[in-house]
Design an enzyme around this catalytic site. Structure first.
Site, mmCIF file in Angstrom:
data_model
loop_
_atom_site.group_PDB
_atom_site.id
_atom_site.type_symbol
_atom_site.label_atom_id
_atom_site.label_comp_id
_atom_site.label_asym_id
_atom_site.label_seq_id
_atom_site.Cartn_x
_atom_site.Cartn_y
_atom_site.Cartn_z
ATOM 1 C CG ASP A 436 -0.777 -14.686 -4.386
ATOM 2 O OD1 ASP A 436 0.027 -13.784 -4.109
ATOM 3 O OD2 ASP A 436 -0.478 -15.900 -4.377
ATOM 4 C CD GLU A 439 3.393 -9.853 -7.212
ATOM 5 O OE1 GLU A 439 3.206 -10.857 -7.923
ATOM 6 O OE2 GLU A 439 2.880 -9.721 -6.087
ATOM 7 C CG ASP A 514 5.162 -15.831 -0.773
ATOM 8 O OD1 ASP A 514 4.028 -15.686 -0.269
ATOM 9 O OD2 ASP A 514 5.338 -16.287 -1.916
#
Ligand code: GLC
Length: 836
Positions: A436, A439, A514
């Site tokens: 997670d 990015e 999300d």
């Protein structure tokens, strides 16, 4: 929001010069242009041509991409002809016509000579810095772009994870991996970068993969009706042109080029439950036992960041999870595996030399207190694996642990080290890893601006963030996957990621980050899942029920009615919101959710067969209708229904308080899954859709392989039962794929493929079962065939010998409801069944 090149006019950019000469090699033609530019066209396959250009200079010998999985292509036959105006390269399938002055490339079908895709203007570069002021990173490099003629009826698909509808025509998009919690339709960019799209006009498709990891832009005619263009803030003009005309063929080639998804363990198709905030261990155990007590299927429980010691990756919080190994073993006894989240942020924890504790010799440093020294930070620092800024200082972003550091995953040794660290999980019984925040997210600044001067090793190029941001997650997932494969060579790795770049399917599955617990967010699931499938990522899913905000029973049920057939089916929720496990809204909703989860498990043989197809061919299981019916214009914009494989069509309700909906059924015969009512396709039908029922149709001509009802994978022997849905001619066929579901042995031929044909003309009913292909031998079991008929047969012959009416549960034939069921022992041989 930053002004971006996308909203700008690219027509002022410098155009590549005309062709003055060219050279040929075995598989390529290099064009030399008047302005010193070079363009190289490489014929990788008859339907795959690479176009690479360097502007105002000759082409660099350095040619590397993290996305590409294959560079050893068989030699493709091609011929070259030239005229004063043009040069033509022809393979068996594609003719590339290069107009010399100006330099314009067009691709035609080699057989029909019809233009598939053509430059609208020569390839461009920002020689004068025209766009510099608008670029996100003015120092990234030189803007490069290519513009294509936009067809009046051209539709666009792909680009991976986009919060957008299925058909991207007239849209414009940016790729820059970004942490975007609570995103809604239109938010762009979001987490992933897959610079690959499909164009479809008049039923004929091509693909373009712009393999450039810089911040890139795709514009499918959002502000001009003449052109679609793509460009990037640096790097090369470097794209691969794929010719179909079938979309499925393009997806196969794309998988050949960027990698096929390996099969995850079969239990990854099981139901999964997660929650940010599942701690301590007794809470996790409680959730699992709740599932079991309530007879709800479950294969996986996820541990979010709460399991770590101070959010330090590769550690355990031993107050909350004093004996993680025992906990995992307890859960495994109930058929449930543990997956842990692993973020890229390593807590920045320097210590004055005096306070430093002697290096721990513990075999399990992950269980020790980390306050004085944190082994992961210490090791990474010592080995110099962390990212630095250009000025040589460590790059210190802020993530969950506060100040942190990131690993430079472009360093091969750093990837190996990171992969090996996963011992800290495997030793404690963890079965899969969830990547997670990759990015990579930085709380100091989410746009990436704070990271622009971060340098990566990048094969010795020492390149900047502008080039490396979009591949960060790909390389982290790669390190994770390769680590798991090394540490447990006999088990298939299972990795889930949020961010990605093209090629991610080789290492990881994904989920859409999300989302919101809203109807709009739910409606986005379908185009997002199908678009990911059209972009080379078959194993996808979304937080069931939505991640942020307050849901309700109705929304949760409708959400399961979308996700119960998605490869990744996981209910997950943010910490500071309302509970949404299946039972949280009362029995009425729980009962419906149970029905769909049970159905998912019954459909596992079908899901796994279509997943294997995705692995082998690159064609995803969760499909937009256009993928199966690309000549049917009614499917081009259809994104409120979807198909699983070729055979199952699902049309969920995506609004509250709705109990009926319109469903488009393509040509052919269709069966209502619930009632067996027959429909003639090629039309829109209106069907009942009370909360209990998601409209679901089976394609006439298919045979659905179902398994037993189960609460977890492996609970029961997977005895297949084949349910037959004949087409207008009374025929149906299928194949069933099986293997051990756990090891990589399937790649060595240890699988089993059973093919089945049914023909039911008049009173002559026949089922033929092929001798299974492959070396896998299932446990002793029976197989059944289910035919919907009110008639009772006179005789049922198995290989010409009559078989008896079956006693309860035994082999033979029997009637059950409106069905005739034939059950035979599965002896791994070919058989023929006749019903008279
Ligand atoms: C991110 C993830 C989310 C997770 C949370 C805490 O927001 O997308 O799934 O629960 O971080 O780790």
């Amino acid at each position: 929001m930053a002004v971006c090149a996308n909203s700008q006019d690219i027509t002022g950019l410098e155009k590549i010069g005309p062709v003055v000469s060219f050279t040929k090699s075995v598989n390529a033609v290099t064009l030399n242009c008047a302005d010193g530019s070079q363009v190289k066209l490489t014929m990788l396959a008859p339907d795959l041509i690479r176009v690479r250009a360097s502007f105002a200079k000759s082409m660099s010998p350095h040619d590397h991409s993290w996305a590409i999985a294959r560079d050893n292509w068989d030699t493709t036959q091609w011929t070259l002809t030239e005229s004063p105006e043009s040069i033509s390269i022809t393979t068996e399938e594609v003719e590339v016509v290069i107009h010399r002055s100006p330099l314009l490339i067009s691709f035609r079908d080699a057989r029909t000579r019809e233009v598939i895709n053509a430059d609208e203007r020569p390839m461009m570069y920002d020689a004068k810095g025209t766009l510099a002021g608008m670029m996100f990173d003015p120092n990234a490099g030189m803007f490069v772009a290519a513009a294509k003629k936009l067809g009046f009826d051209e539709h666009f698909y792909g680009l991976g994870e986009k919060a957008a509808r299925l058909d991207k025509r007239r849209g414009s998009f940016v790729n820059w991996n970004s942490d975007t919690p609570g995103y809604t339709e239109g938010k762009d960019p979001i987490y992933q970068t897959i610079p690959f799209y499909l164009g479809l006009e008049h039923g004929s498709a091509y693909g373009i993969f712009f393999d450039n990891s810089y911040r890139s832009y795709f514009n499918f005619g959002s502000n001009s009706q003449e052109r679609a263009w793509f460009g990037a803030e640096g790097g090369e003009m470097n794209y691969y042109f794929f010719y179909g005309p079938a979309i499925k063929k393009i997806l196969s080639r794309y998988a050949d080029l960027t990698g096929h998804m390996p099969l995850p363990p079969l239990w990854a198709l099981g139901n999964q439950q997660s929650r940010w905030g599942y701690y301590p261990d007794t809470m996790v155990e409680r959730v699992v036992s709740e599932y079991r007590q309530r007879d709800l299927p479950l294969d996986v429980v996820h541990l979010d960041i709460d399991y770590m010691n101070g959010y330090r990756v590769f550690t355990w919080n031993t107050q909350r999870f004093p004996r993680p190994k025992e906990m995992s073993e307890q859960l495994i006894k109930q058929g449930v595996k543990v997956i842990t989240i692993v973020d890229p942020g390593v807590k920045y924890q320097p210590h004055p030399p005096v306070a430093r504790e002697p290096a721990s010799n513990s075999r399990n440093p992950e269980l020790e207190p980390q306050d004085k020294s944190y082994y992961v930070f210490d090791q990474g620092l010592e080995k110099n694996y962390f990212q630095h800024r250009k000025d040589g200082k460590l790059f210190i972003p802020k993530v969950w642990p506060g100040e942190s550091v990131f690993v430079d995953y472009t360093l091969p040794e750093a990837r190996t080290w990171w992969g090996d660290l996963h011992r800290a999980y495997l030793d404690n019984g963890v079965a899969g890893i969830w990547n997670d925040m990759n990015e990579p997210s930085d709380f100091v600044d989410q746009t990436g601006k704070n990271q622009l001067d971060v340098i990566s090793y990048d094969e010795g190029e020492r390149s900047s963030h502008a080039k490396n941001r979009n591949v960060f997650a790909l390389l982290m997932a790669r390190a994770t996957y390769e680590g798991l494969a090394r540490l447990r060579p006999n088990l298939r790795p299972y990795v889930i990621t949020r961010a990605a770049y093209a090629g991610i399917q080789r290492y990881s599955t994904m989920w859409t980050g999300d989302t919101n617990s809203t109807w709009d967010s739910l409606a986005l699931n379908i185009p997002m899942f199908t678009t990911l499938g059209l972009s080379g990522e078959p194993f996808i899913g979304s937080d069931v029920g939505g991640f942020m905000g307050r849901g309700n029973g109705e929304l949760l049920v409708r959400s399961y009615q979308v996700s119960f057939l998605a490869p990744f089916c996981r209910n997950h929720k943010v910490i500071d919101s309302y509970d949404q496990e299946p039972w949280r809204f009362g029995k009425y909703y729980e009962d419906i959710i149970r029905k769909y989860l049970k159905l998912r498990y019954r459909l596992l043989p079908f899901l796994y067969t279509t997943l294997e197809e995705a692995h082998r061919t690159g064609v995803p299981l969760f499909r937009p209708l256009v993928l199966n019916y690309q000549n049917d214009a009614s499917t081009y914009n259809l994104d409120d229904e979807f198909m699983i494989g070729d055979d199952l069509l699902v049309a969920p309700v995506l609004r509250p308080d709705v109990t009926r909906r319109m469903v488009y059924l393509p040509e052919g015969k269709w069966y209502d899954y619930w009632t067996n009512k027959e429909y003639k396709g090629g039309s829109v039908v209106s069907v009942d859709a009370p909360l209990e029922t998601v409209p679901m149709f089976v394609r006439g001509g298919s045979i659905l392989p179902l398994g037993p009802e189960m609460n977890y994978v492996g609970e029961k022997i997977p005895e297949p039962s084949f349910v037959i849905y004949p087409d207008e001619r009374g025929e149906a066929a299928t194949s069933l794929y099986e293997d051990d579901g756990l090891t990589p042995e399937y790649a060595n031929g240890v699988y089993r493929r059973t093919s089945l044909r049914f023909s039911g003309k008049q009173k002559q009913i026949q089922i033929s079962i092929s001798a299974p292909e492959g070396k896998f031998r299932p446990q002793p079991r029976t197989i059944s065939f289910v035919i919907s008929t009110t008639l009772s047969p006179g005789t049922v012959l198995l290989d010409r010998q009559p078989i008896p009416r079956a006693a309860d549960g035994g082999t033979g034939w029997f009637k059950s409801g409106g069905n005739l069921v034939i059950r035979i022992p599965d002896d791994g041989r070919a058989h023929n069944i006749e019903i008279q």
